[in-house]
Motif scaffolding. Structure first.
Motif, PDB file in Angstrom:
ATOM      1  N   LEU A  27       3.295  -9.000  14.219  1.00 48.91           N
ATOM      2  CA  LEU A  27       2.129  -9.028  13.312  1.00 48.91           C
ATOM      3  C   LEU A  27       2.255 -10.201  12.346  1.00 48.91           C
ATOM      4  O   LEU A  27       1.332 -10.987  12.154  1.00 48.91           O
ATOM      5  N   PHE A  82      -0.028   2.811   5.872  1.00 54.61           N
ATOM      6  CA  PHE A  82       0.246   2.610   4.440  1.00 54.61           C
ATOM      7  C   PHE A  82      -0.938   2.998   3.556  1.00 54.61           C
ATOM      8  O   PHE A  82      -1.037   2.539   2.420  1.00 54.61           O
ATOM      9  N   LEU A  93       6.613   5.878   9.874  1.00 49.02           N
ATOM     10  CA  LEU A  93       5.858   4.668  10.188  1.00 49.02           C
ATOM     11  C   LEU A  93       5.593   4.552  11.690  1.00 49.02           C
ATOM     12  O   LEU A  93       4.493   4.195  12.136  1.00 49.02           O
ATOM     13  N   THR A  96      12.873  -5.133  -0.407  1.00 47.56           N
ATOM     14  CA  THR A  96      12.895  -4.143  -1.487  1.00 47.56           C
ATOM     15  C   THR A  96      14.270  -4.075  -2.137  1.00 47.56           C
ATOM     16  O   THR A  96      14.382  -3.953  -3.356  1.00 47.56           O
ATOM     17  N   LEU A 156       9.578  -9.292 -10.192  1.00 48.40           N
ATOM     18  CA  LEU A 156       8.969  -9.972  -9.041  1.00 48.40           C
ATOM     19  C   LEU A 156       8.290 -11.281  -9.443  1.00 48.40           C
ATOM     20  O   LEU A 156       8.073 -12.147  -8.614  1.00 48.40           O
ATOM     21  N   SER A 197       3.747 -17.735   1.811  1.00 47.27           N
ATOM     22  CA  SER A 197       3.653 -17.639   3.255  1.00 47.27           C
ATOM     23  C   SER A 197       2.923 -18.849   3.820  1.00 47.27           C
ATOM     24  O   SER A 197       1.858 -19.206   3.353  1.00 47.27           O
ATOM     25  N   PHE A 237       3.454 -10.374  -3.415  1.00 43.56           N
ATOM     26  CA  PHE A 237       3.218  -9.771  -2.101  1.00 43.56           C
ATOM     27  C   PHE A 237       2.239 -10.614  -1.289  1.00 43.56           C
ATOM     28  O   PHE A 237       1.640 -10.140  -0.346  1.00 43.56           O
ATOM     29  N   ALA A 259      -3.671 -11.133   5.410  1.00 37.76           N
ATOM     30  CA  ALA A 259      -2.334 -10.985   6.006  1.00 37.76           C
ATOM     31  C   ALA A 259      -1.296 -10.796   4.906  1.00 37.76           C
ATOM     32  O   ALA A 259      -0.134 -11.125   5.083  1.00 37.76           O
ATOM     33  N   LEU A 287       4.282   0.920  -0.421  1.00 42.49           N
ATOM     34  CA  LEU A 287       5.548   1.593  -0.134  1.00 42.49           C
ATOM     35  C   LEU A 287       6.671   0.969  -0.956  1.00 42.49           C
ATOM     36  O   LEU A 287       7.502   1.684  -1.534  1.00 42.49           O
TER      37      LEU A 287
HETATM   38  C1  HEM Z   1       9.462  -5.977  -2.967  1.00 42.60           C
HETATM   39  C2  HEM Z   1       9.240  -5.807  -1.700  1.00 42.60           C
HETATM   40  C3  HEM Z   1       8.399  -6.695  -0.817  1.00 42.60           C
HETATM   41  C4  HEM Z   1       7.939  -7.962  -1.031  1.00 42.60           C
HETATM   42  C5  HEM Z   1       8.138  -8.839  -2.256  1.00 42.60           C
HETATM   43  C6  HEM Z   1       7.199  -8.352   0.150  1.00 42.60           C
HETATM   44  C7  HEM Z   1       6.567  -9.567   0.320  1.00 42.60           C
HETATM   45  C8  HEM Z   1       5.886  -9.945   1.464  1.00 42.60           C
HETATM   46  C9  HEM Z   1       5.299 -11.232   1.681  1.00 42.60           C
HETATM   47  C10 HEM Z   1       5.317 -12.383   0.675  1.00 42.60           C
HETATM   48  C11 HEM Z   1       4.730 -11.225   2.906  1.00 42.60           C
HETATM   49  C12 HEM Z   1       4.029 -12.404   3.601  1.00 42.60           C
HETATM   50  C13 HEM Z   1       2.547 -12.154   3.604  1.00 42.60           C
HETATM   51  C14 HEM Z   1       1.790 -13.327   4.156  1.00 42.60           C
HETATM   52  O1  HEM Z   1       2.146 -13.837   5.205  1.00 42.60           O
HETATM   53  O2  HEM Z   1       0.835 -13.737   3.497  1.00 42.60           O
HETATM   54  C15 HEM Z   1       4.946  -9.919   3.471  1.00 42.60           C
HETATM   55  C16 HEM Z   1       4.467  -9.515   4.707  1.00 42.60           C
HETATM   56  C17 HEM Z   1       4.714  -8.277   5.247  1.00 42.60           C
HETATM   57  N1  HEM Z   1       5.421  -7.245   4.679  1.00 42.60           N
HETATM   58 FE1  HEM Z   1       6.217  -7.238   2.839  1.00 42.60          FE
HETATM   59  N2  HEM Z   1       7.229  -7.316   1.047  1.00 42.60           N
HETATM   60  C18 HEM Z   1       7.934  -6.288   0.493  1.00 42.60           C
HETATM   61  C19 HEM Z   1       8.182  -5.033   1.063  1.00 42.60           C
HETATM   62  C20 HEM Z   1       7.706  -4.607   2.276  1.00 42.60           C
HETATM   63  C21 HEM Z   1       7.922  -3.289   2.826  1.00 42.60           C
HETATM   64  C22 HEM Z   1       8.666  -2.134   2.157  1.00 42.60           C
HETATM   65  C23 HEM Z   1       7.336  -3.284   4.057  1.00 42.60           C
HETATM   66  C24 HEM Z   1       7.325  -2.100   4.976  1.00 42.60           C
HETATM   67  C25 HEM Z   1       7.532  -2.143   6.244  1.00 42.60           C
HETATM   68  C26 HEM Z   1       6.741  -4.601   4.281  1.00 42.60           C
HETATM   69  C27 HEM Z   1       6.061  -4.979   5.413  1.00 42.60           C
HETATM   70  C28 HEM Z   1       5.448  -6.208   5.573  1.00 42.60           C
HETATM   71  C29 HEM Z   1       4.719  -6.572   6.763  1.00 42.60           C
HETATM   72  C30 HEM Z   1       4.519  -5.707   7.998  1.00 42.60           C
HETATM   73  C31 HEM Z   1       4.236  -7.862   6.560  1.00 42.60           C
HETATM   74  C32 HEM Z   1       3.352  -8.689   7.505  1.00 42.60           C
HETATM   75  C33 HEM Z   1       1.892  -8.465   7.113  1.00 42.60           C
HETATM   76  C34 HEM Z   1       0.901  -9.201   7.969  1.00 42.60           C
HETATM   77  O3  HEM Z   1       1.222 -10.258   8.522  1.00 42.60           O
HETATM   78  O4  HEM Z   1      -0.227  -8.705   8.087  1.00 42.60           O
HETATM   79  N3  HEM Z   1       6.987  -5.372   3.159  1.00 42.60           N
HETATM   80  N4  HEM Z   1       5.664  -9.154   2.575  1.00 42.60           N
END
Ligand code: HEM
Length: 565
Positions: free
Chosen positions: A172, A192, A314, A349, A404, A414, A498, A503, A510
C-alpha cells in the motif's frame, strides 16, 4: 555500399566522432525514458563503446582502441549529464541548492549513510530558503502552503524499494498508481475506523499490563526505549498476525528489531538512487536482509490464515474476514499488508514513545505536570487504560504533539513525484515541473520559527495549550504572557508528523491511542528518573538520534521504581 563496407571505410576520427554522438544520444534516452532495467543499462552504457572499440581496433592496438572508445563515450555521456544538470535549461534551474547535489544524488547517498540527513537538509533550507534542489531532479520543500498540492501527487520512486521487502508486490505504502492505492487503502480505512479502534483496546491493554509487570520485575534501571519496542512489536504482531511474538517475555531472541532496523537503513540509503535497487538485490548481504524480512512476514501470514480469525484484529479486516469485499485479496497482498503493518506500526510508535519519555524526564516541571494530570483523571483505583478521557487530557496531548513536532519520526515526510506528461504541478508559490521528485521536509518545517515560536528547537509543550481551541478546560495554568509572546507563532498547518492527503498515515488513530494508554499507565505505576549524571549524561540520547528513514534511537536509560499509592 554495404554496412560492412561503410564501417570499414571509417577512419579513427570518424569512429571517435560517432562515440561522441552516441554518448549524447544515450543521455537523451536516459533523460527521456529513465530506463531502470539492467539490460537497458547494459545496452546504453556498455554496448555502444564496445562496438566503437571493435571499429577502432582496425586502426590502433586493441588496448588503445578500448581506452579511446570507452573513454570518449563515457566522458561524453557524463559531461553531457553534468552540463545539462547545471545549465539554465534544466527544468529545476531556478531552484537553489549546492552544485554537487544538482549534479548527482551520490553525495546524498553518503549523507544518508551517516544518519544525519535530517540535520543536513535542515541546514540546506536555512541557507537556501524554502525550496531547495537536493538532487538533479529533486526538490525539498519547507513551506506549508505546498502541502495540499504535494499531498495528492503519486508516490515517488524511492518506494520502488518497498517492492523488495514485499515479495515483489507493491505494498500500500509504495503503490504509485493513485487509483490502485485508493482500492488497496479501503480495508485499511475500515480497520482503523473508530469502531474498529475501540475493539483493539483490549489487545493493547493486555500487552501493556505485561509491559508494566515486566518493567516492575526489572527492579531498577532499564533501557526504556528497548522495552517499549518489545511492547510495540508484540502488540503489532497480535494486530497483524494474531500473535507470534513474545518479546516482553523472552527479549528479542530472534533479533527481530535488528531485522527491521537493517531493512529500514538499507531502504533509506539505497532509496536515494532508486535504480540501484536492481543491483542491490543481487548483493548477497542486502538480499539476505530483505529475505529475512519477507520470510518472517510470510511465515506469520501463513500461520494466521491457517488459524482463521480468533479476534477482530487488523488482519481480520485486511484479509477480508469481515466479508466487506466480494473476493479475498491474493495471498501476496495479504503478506505485504501484514509486513507493512509491522514495519509501519511497530517501529514508529516505539520511537515516538521513547522520545516522549526522554523529553518528559529531562524537565522535572513537565514531568510533574504530566503526572498531576494523570493522577487527576485516574486517581488510585481508576484504570489509566480507560480511554474515554485520553483524547481530552490537555497536557498529555500537548506532550505527544510536541514530541512529534520536535522529532517527527519520518523526518523526510513522504516522497512524491510529479507524473511525466502531467504538465507539472503548482504547489503553493512553486511550479514543480513534471518528472520532479519532491517532498515536504517535516523536520525542517516543524522547527521553523515562523511557524513555531518561541523556542522552535526546544521541547515546549505549552505552545499547544496556548493555541488549543479545545473546549475542555485546561487544568494546567495558562502561562503568563511574557516578552516572548511578541514572537509567538503557532501554525497547525505546518505540523504533519503523520503526513497528509489520501496516502497519509492510516494508523494515526491507533498510534495516538497506544501512546496515550502507555503514557498514562507508566506514569501512574512508576516513579521514573534518569540514572545519576555521573553514570550517564541523558543528552547522549538526543545527540544519538539518527535519521534512517525513520528516526533510530540510542538506549534510553531510566530508573523505574513502582509508585507507592
Ligand atoms: C507515531 C507513530 C506513527 C507515525 C509518526 C507515522 C507516520 C507515517 C508517515 C509519515 C507515513 C507516510 C505517509 C505518506 O506516504 O504520505 C505513514 C504511512 C503509513 N502508516 Fe504510519 N505512522 C505511525 C504509526 C503507524 C501505525 C501504528 C500504523 C499501523 C499499522 C501505521 C500504518 C501506516 C500505513 C499502513 C501507512 C501507509 C499509508 C498509505 O500509503 O496509504 N502507522 N505513517
Amino acid at each position: 555500399m554495404s554496412v560492412q563496407g561503410l564501417l570499414g571505410s571509417l577512419n579513427a576520427n570518424d569512429v571517435l566522432v560517432g562515440a561522441v554522438a552516441s554518448g549524447l544520444l544515450a543521455h537523451q534516452i536516459f533523460k527521456r525514458y529513465e530506463p531502470d532495467s539492467i539490460p537497458a543499462h547494459f545496452a546504453l552504457v556498455l554496448l555502444p563503446p564496445a562496438l566503437f572499440s571493435y571499429l577502432l581496433a582496425s586502426h590502433v592496438s586493441s588496448l588503445r582502441a578500448i581506452l579511446a572508445a570507452f573513454g570518449t563515450y563515457w566522458s561524453t555521456l557524463l559531461l553531457s549529464i553534468v552540463v545539462y544538470r547545471l545549465s539554465p535549461w534544466h527544468p529545476l534551474a531556478r531552484y537553489p541548492g549546492p552544485a554537487y547535489l544538482r549534479v548527482s544524488k551520490l553525495p546524498m547517498t553518503y549523507i544518508a549513510g551517516t544518519g544525519k540527513q535530517h540535520k543536513f537538509i535542515k541546514a540546506l533550507h536555512e541557507k537556501y530558503g524554502d525550496a531547495v534542489r537536493t538532487g538533479p531532479n529533486e526538490l525539498s520543500i519547507r513551506n506549508p502552503e505546498a502541502i495540499p498540492s504535494v499531498s495528492t501527487l503519486p508516490k515517488g520512486p524511492r518506494w520502488i524499494n518497498s517492492k523488495m521487502a514485499f515479495s515483489d508486490q507493491n505494498s500500500l505504502i509504495g503503490e504509485p498508481d493513485p487509483h490502485e492505492h485508493a482500492r488497496r487503502r479501503k480495508p485499511w480505512n475500515r480497520a482503523f475506523n473508530s469502531a474498529a479502534l475501540k475493539g483493539y483496546e483490549e489487545i493493547i491493554a493486555r500487552r501493556l499490563h505485561a509491559l508494566a509487570d515486566g518493567l516492575a520485575a526489572q527492579k531498577g534501571e532499564v533501557d526504556l526505549g528497548k522495552w517499549i519496542g518489545y511492547f510495540s512489536y508484540d502488540f503489532m504482531s497480535d494486530m497483524a498476525f494474531g500473535g507470534g511474538s513474545e518479546m516482553i517475555k523472552n527479549g528479542d531472541s530472534g533479533s527481530n528489531w535488528h531485522i527491521l532496523e537493517d531493512g529500514m537503513a538499507s531502504f533509506h540509503v539505497i532509496g536515494q538512487i532508486p535504480w540501484i535497487v536492481r543491483y542491490a538485490r543481487r548483493v548477497p548481504r542486502l538480499a539476505h536482509i530483505i529475505q529475512r524480512m519477507v520470510s518472517q512476514g510470510v511465515g506469520l501470514a501463513v500461520q494466521r490464515v491457517k488459524n482463521g480469525s480468533l479476534s477482530r484484529d487488523l488482519f481480520y479486516y485486511l484479509n477480508n474476514e469481515d466479508g466487506s469485499e466480494p473476493t479475498n485479496p491474493p495471498f501476496g497482498e495479504t503478506v505485504s499488508n501484514g509486513t507493512l503493518a509491522m514495519v509501519a506500526g511497530a517501529d514508529t510508535t516505539s520511537i515516538a514513545l521513547s522520545n516522549l519519555f526522554y523529553f518528559v524526564l529531562s524537565d522535572p516541571d513537565v514531568y510533574a505536570r504530566l503526572r498531576a494530570e494523570v493522577d487527576r483523571y485516574f486517581p488510585p483505583g481508576e484504570d489509566p487504560l480507560e480511554t474515554k478521557h485520553h483524547a481530552t487530557m490537555p497536557f498529555l496531548n500537548a506532550v505527544i504533539n510536541e514530541t512529534l513536532r520536535l522529532v517527527p519520526v519520518v523526518p523526510d515526510g513522504s516522497q512524491r513525484r510529479v507524473a511525466k506528461g502531467s504538465g507539472g504541478r503548482v504547489a503553493g508559490p512553486y511550479y514543480i515541473p513534471e518528472g520532479t521528485i519532491t517532498y515536504v521536509h517535516l523536520y525542517s518545517l516543524h522547527r521553523d520559527p515562523r511557524h513555531f515560536s518561541p523556542h522552535p528547537e526546544s521541547f515546549y509543550p505549552d505552545r499547544w495549550l496556548r493555541s488549543s481551541s479545545s473546549s475542555s478546560p485546561s487544568p494546567s495554568p495558562t502561562p503568563t504572557p511574557t516578552a516572548a509572546d511578541a514572537t509567538h507563532a503557532h501554525n497547525p498547518a505546518a505540523y504533519a508528523p503523520f503526513s497528509f492527503g489520501p496516502a497519509n498515515c492510516v494508523g494515526r488513530g491507533l498510534a495516538l491511542q497506544e501512546m496515550r494508554m502507555l503514557v498514562c499507565l507508566l506514569v501512574q505505576r512508576f516513579d521514573m528518573r534518569f540514572p545519576d549524571r555521573s553514570v550517564w549524561d541523558p543528552r547522549a540520547y538526543e545527540e544519538g538520534l539518527e535519521d534512517w528513514f525513520t528516526i533510530q534511537k540510542p538506549p534510553l536509560r531510566v530508573v523505574m521504581t513502582p509508585r507507592r499509592t
